[in-house]
Design an enzyme around this catalytic site. Structure first.
Site, PDB file in Angstrom:
ATOM      1  N   SER A   1      23.429 -50.458  -8.977  1.00  0.00           N
ATOM      2  CA  SER A   1      23.383 -51.662  -8.134  1.00  0.00           C
ATOM      3  C   SER A   1      22.459 -52.714  -8.753  1.00  0.00           C
ATOM      4  O   SER A   1      22.744 -53.910  -8.704  1.00  0.00           O
ATOM      5  CB  SER A   1      22.857 -51.300  -6.743  1.00  0.00           C
ATOM      6  OG  SER A   1      23.688 -50.322  -6.173  1.00  0.00           O
TER       7      SER A   1
ATOM      8  N   GLU B   1      31.815 -52.271  -8.147  1.00  0.00           N
ATOM      9  CA  GLU B   1      31.734 -53.748  -8.205  1.00  0.00           C
ATOM     10  C   GLU B   1      30.783 -54.303  -7.136  1.00  0.00           C
ATOM     11  O   GLU B   1      31.028 -55.344  -6.540  1.00  0.00           O
ATOM     12  CB  GLU B   1      33.132 -54.385  -8.145  1.00  0.00           C
ATOM     13  CG  GLU B   1      33.940 -54.042  -9.391  1.00  0.00           C
ATOM     14  CD  GLU B   1      35.261 -54.763  -9.500  1.00  0.00           C
ATOM     15  OE1 GLU B   1      35.348 -55.940  -9.114  1.00  0.00           O
ATOM     16  OE2 GLU B   1      36.216 -54.129  -9.984  1.00  0.00           O
ATOM     17  N   GLY B   2      29.701 -53.549  -6.911  1.00  0.00           N
ATOM     18  CA  GLY B   2      28.695 -53.938  -5.919  1.00  0.00           C
ATOM     19  C   GLY B   2      28.950 -53.208  -4.614  1.00  0.00           C
ATOM     20  O   GLY B   2      29.945 -53.478  -3.923  1.00  0.00           O
TER      21      GLY B   2
HETATM   22  C1  FAD Z   1      35.504 -45.055  -9.055  1.00  0.00           C
HETATM   23  C2  FAD Z   1      34.412 -45.854  -9.716  1.00  0.00           C
HETATM   24  C3  FAD Z   1      34.733 -46.707 -10.771  1.00  0.00           C
HETATM   25  C4  FAD Z   1      33.719 -47.418 -11.427  1.00  0.00           C
HETATM   26  N1  FAD Z   1      34.057 -48.211 -12.506  1.00  0.00           N
HETATM   27  C5  FAD Z   1      33.066 -48.884 -13.170  1.00  0.00           C
HETATM   28  C6  FAD Z   1      33.391 -49.677 -14.334  1.00  0.00           C
HETATM   29  O1  FAD Z   1      34.555 -49.778 -14.747  1.00  0.00           O
HETATM   30  N2  FAD Z   1      32.392 -50.310 -14.984  1.00  0.00           N
HETATM   31  C7  FAD Z   1      31.080 -50.230 -14.579  1.00  0.00           C
HETATM   32  O2  FAD Z   1      30.221 -50.820 -15.220  1.00  0.00           O
HETATM   33  N3  FAD Z   1      30.738 -49.480 -13.480  1.00  0.00           N
HETATM   34  C8  FAD Z   1      31.709 -48.815 -12.774  1.00  0.00           C
HETATM   35  N4  FAD Z   1      31.394 -48.042 -11.664  1.00  0.00           N
HETATM   36  C9  FAD Z   1      30.004 -47.921 -11.279  1.00  0.00           C
HETATM   37  C10 FAD Z   1      29.652 -48.710 -10.028  1.00  0.00           C
HETATM   38  O3  FAD Z   1      29.707 -50.097 -10.299  1.00  0.00           O
HETATM   39  C11 FAD Z   1      28.283 -48.234  -9.533  1.00  0.00           C
HETATM   40  O4  FAD Z   1      28.480 -46.917  -9.061  1.00  0.00           O
HETATM   41  C12 FAD Z   1      27.721 -49.137  -8.452  1.00  0.00           C
HETATM   42  O5  FAD Z   1      27.293 -50.360  -8.990  1.00  0.00           O
HETATM   43  C13 FAD Z   1      26.538 -48.475  -7.720  1.00  0.00           C
HETATM   44  O6  FAD Z   1      25.612 -47.984  -8.637  1.00  0.00           O
HETATM   45  P1  FAD Z   1      25.091 -46.468  -8.506  1.00  0.00           P
HETATM   46  O7  FAD Z   1      26.266 -45.572  -8.334  1.00  0.00           O
HETATM   47  O8  FAD Z   1      24.160 -46.201  -9.627  1.00  0.00           O
HETATM   48  O9  FAD Z   1      24.305 -46.406  -7.142  1.00  0.00           O
HETATM   49  P2  FAD Z   1      22.823 -46.905  -6.859  1.00  0.00           P
HETATM   50  O10 FAD Z   1      22.557 -48.215  -7.478  1.00  0.00           O
HETATM   51  O11 FAD Z   1      21.886 -45.799  -7.176  1.00  0.00           O
HETATM   52  O12 FAD Z   1      22.879 -47.120  -5.295  1.00  0.00           O
HETATM   53  C14 FAD Z   1      23.123 -46.005  -4.418  1.00  0.00           C
HETATM   54  C15 FAD Z   1      23.242 -46.540  -3.004  1.00  0.00           C
HETATM   55  O13 FAD Z   1      22.027 -47.165  -2.620  1.00  0.00           O
HETATM   56  C16 FAD Z   1      22.292 -48.207  -1.713  1.00  0.00           C
HETATM   57  N5  FAD Z   1      21.775 -49.476  -2.237  1.00  0.00           N
HETATM   58  C17 FAD Z   1      21.784 -49.908  -3.516  1.00  0.00           C
HETATM   59  N6  FAD Z   1      21.263 -51.143  -3.604  1.00  0.00           N
HETATM   60  C18 FAD Z   1      20.914 -51.505  -2.358  1.00  0.00           C
HETATM   61  C19 FAD Z   1      20.320 -52.654  -1.786  1.00  0.00           C
HETATM   62  N7  FAD Z   1      20.000 -53.711  -2.537  1.00  0.00           N
HETATM   63  N8  FAD Z   1      20.089 -52.682  -0.455  1.00  0.00           N
HETATM   64  C20 FAD Z   1      20.408 -51.607   0.319  1.00  0.00           C
HETATM   65  N9  FAD Z   1      20.986 -50.487  -0.175  1.00  0.00           N
HETATM   66  C21 FAD Z   1      21.222 -50.428  -1.476  1.00  0.00           C
HETATM   67  C22 FAD Z   1      23.818 -48.277  -1.558  1.00  0.00           C
HETATM   68  O14 FAD Z   1      24.206 -47.520  -0.433  1.00  0.00           O
HETATM   69  C23 FAD Z   1      24.312 -47.620  -2.814  1.00  0.00           C
HETATM   70  O15 FAD Z   1      25.621 -47.082  -2.679  1.00  0.00           O
HETATM   71  C24 FAD Z   1      32.381 -47.311 -10.994  1.00  0.00           C
HETATM   72  C25 FAD Z   1      32.071 -46.474  -9.909  1.00  0.00           C
HETATM   73  C26 FAD Z   1      33.068 -45.749  -9.277  1.00  0.00           C
HETATM   74  C27 FAD Z   1      32.713 -44.853  -8.128  1.00  0.00           C
END
Ligand code: FAD
Length: 373
Positions: free
Chosen positions: A130, A359-360
């Site tokens: 994120s 995508e966020g």
């Molecule tokens: C099926 C799939 C396809 C994907 N494809 C791509 C791709 O093609 N390219 C790419 O670059 N990435 C890709 N991703 C990655 C995706 O963009 C990230 O999983 C996403 O940005 C969240 O990051 P994270 O999983 O590390 O969760 P984290 O950043 O660790 O966050 C975990 C949780 O914490 C909470 N959180 C985070 N920030 C905040 C905030 N500011 N305020 C309150 N709560 C918050 C939310 O509930 C979040 O779900 C993909 C993910 C999936 C599941």
């Protein structure tokens, strides 16, 4: 047959549905890129609708956001596997289309539009999801160019893609201001990866960059301006994730209407029970509200309005959360049969979850909306 961009939206939506119904969507290996499906999407003209320059032999250019949303919504209503394959070609290729060089566009866009080259967008890292501005994959100066060191994870189409738009740290300690985008062909020495198995069979993997060489020809946009390359693509694709969600919600709603109209219980049909019909009414209303927000965001993008980022965030947030509610409600109205492996709703139940994260995440969209208020 390629679709001509001047036809109206209803006709376009019908064209998408008809072409999609003709696709051979026999599932490939779960979690890996389905090259046969991509080639089918190329031959059907659906992929070229995402890359209009390849339809009329003009220079490759962006599809209007409204068209991208119509494509995704109506394809999702027929087959989510095909929808995701198409959308990922867009997400991986649009950084080149929007911010790349003529040479990069000529090399990759026609191949991506034909479904012969597979694209990927590599932003997320194990320690930067994120909070994408915290990314740490290093681009270290080396000769006339750089060497990339680090990891990317949860990257759709990895490790099978043919080229990656990779976002790397060129200036330490500057967060979003010190990130540079590079186009990295998959056969560069030092680049390796492995697939990751997900809840739905989404092609996705982890990448390792061990001194991968990149030069000025590989730059997408200017050095240290890669974050705006990523955001430009995401501003366009976020409403379209909402359109994908609306497509799934509409499919779930149609299944629920049909099932409850035919299923008999307590001396009548399920739909004759007031709580059931009110649930259907709620599902329909929320789906329509999501659809309106998605196309408002797409219109804002197409007309160059001032609130593109705000409306994209609202559309993505509301549509993905709505689709989760609608699919879950449709499962409930179907009872056990919806959980039977292979049922449409069993499939949608697994598919609908990830768009609330990628995508966020929804929380990040709320943060964007709050910042704009
Ligand atoms: C099926 C799939 C396809 C994907 N494809 C791509 C791709 O093609 N390219 C790419 O670059 N990435 C890709 N991703 C990655 C995706 O963009 C990230 O999983 C996403 O940005 C969240 O990051 P994270 O999983 O590390 O969760 P984290 O950043 O660790 O966050 C975990 C949780 O914490 C909470 N959180 C985070 N920030 C905040 C905030 N500011 N305020 C309150 N709560 C918050 C939310 O509930 C979040 O779900 C993909 C993910 C999936 C599941």
């Amino acid at each position: 047959m390629a679709f001509q961009p001047h036809d109206d939206d209803h006709e376009f939506a019908r064209w998408v549905t008809d072409r999609a119904a003709e696709l051979d969507t026999t599932p490939g290996e779960p979690g890996r890129v389905d090259r046969a499906l991509l080639q089918g999407l190329g031959e059907s003209g659906l992929l070229s609708a995402l890359f209009p320059g390849t339809v009329d032999d003009g220079p490759p250019r962006e599809a209007p956001a409204t068209r991208l949303c119509l494509l995704r919504e109506h394809l999702a209503g027929v087959d989510t596997h095909a929808e995701t394959a198409l959308a990922l070609q867009g997400l991986g290729t649009y950084p080149l289309l929007q911010s790349g060089t003529d040479r990069q566009r000529k090399r990759w866009v026609p191949e991506a539009a034909a479904g012969r080259a597979v694209a990927a967008f590599a932003l997320t890292e194990p320690e930067a999801g994120s909070d994408a501005a915290a990314l740490e994959l290093r681009a270290e100066p080396s000769g006339d160019g750089w060497r990339l060191h680090g990891e990317k994870t949860w990257i759709s189409n990895a490790p099978d893609a043919d080229f990656y738009t990779v976002f790397a740290r060129t200036t330490p300690g500057t967060r979003s201001r010190g990130v540079t985008a590079f186009c990295v062909p998959a056969d560069r020495p030092g680049l390796s990866g492995e697939p990751l198995e997900m809840l739905s069979p989404h092609a996705l993997g982890h990448l390792v960059f061990d001194g991968v060489e990149v030069g000025s020809d590989d730059l997408v946009g200017a050095p240290d301006e890669g974050f705006s390359v990523a955001m430009r693509t995401l501003d366009l694709f976020r409403p379209s994730v909402g359109a994908f969600a609306v497509g799934m919600a509409r499919a779930a709603l149609a299944a629920a209407k049909e099932h409850t109209a035919g299923r008999r219980a307590f001396g009548g049909t399920l739909a004759a029970l007031q709580t059931v019909s009110h649930t259907l009414a709620e599902m329909a209303t929320r789906t329509e509200a999501a659809r309106l927000l998605v196309y408002a965001a797409a219109e804002e993008y197409d007309s160059g309005g001032p609130d593109v980022t705000l409306k994209a965030a609202m559309a993505k947030l509301f549509a993905t959360e709505t689709a989760q509610y609608v699919v879950d409600s449709a499962v409930q109205l179907h009872g056990a049969r919806a959980l039977h492996r292979g049922h449409l709703l069993e499939h949608l139940y697994r598919e609908v979850r990830a768009p609330r994260i990628y995508e966020g995440a929804s929380e990040v969209q709320r943060q964007i909306i709050a910042r704009h208020m």
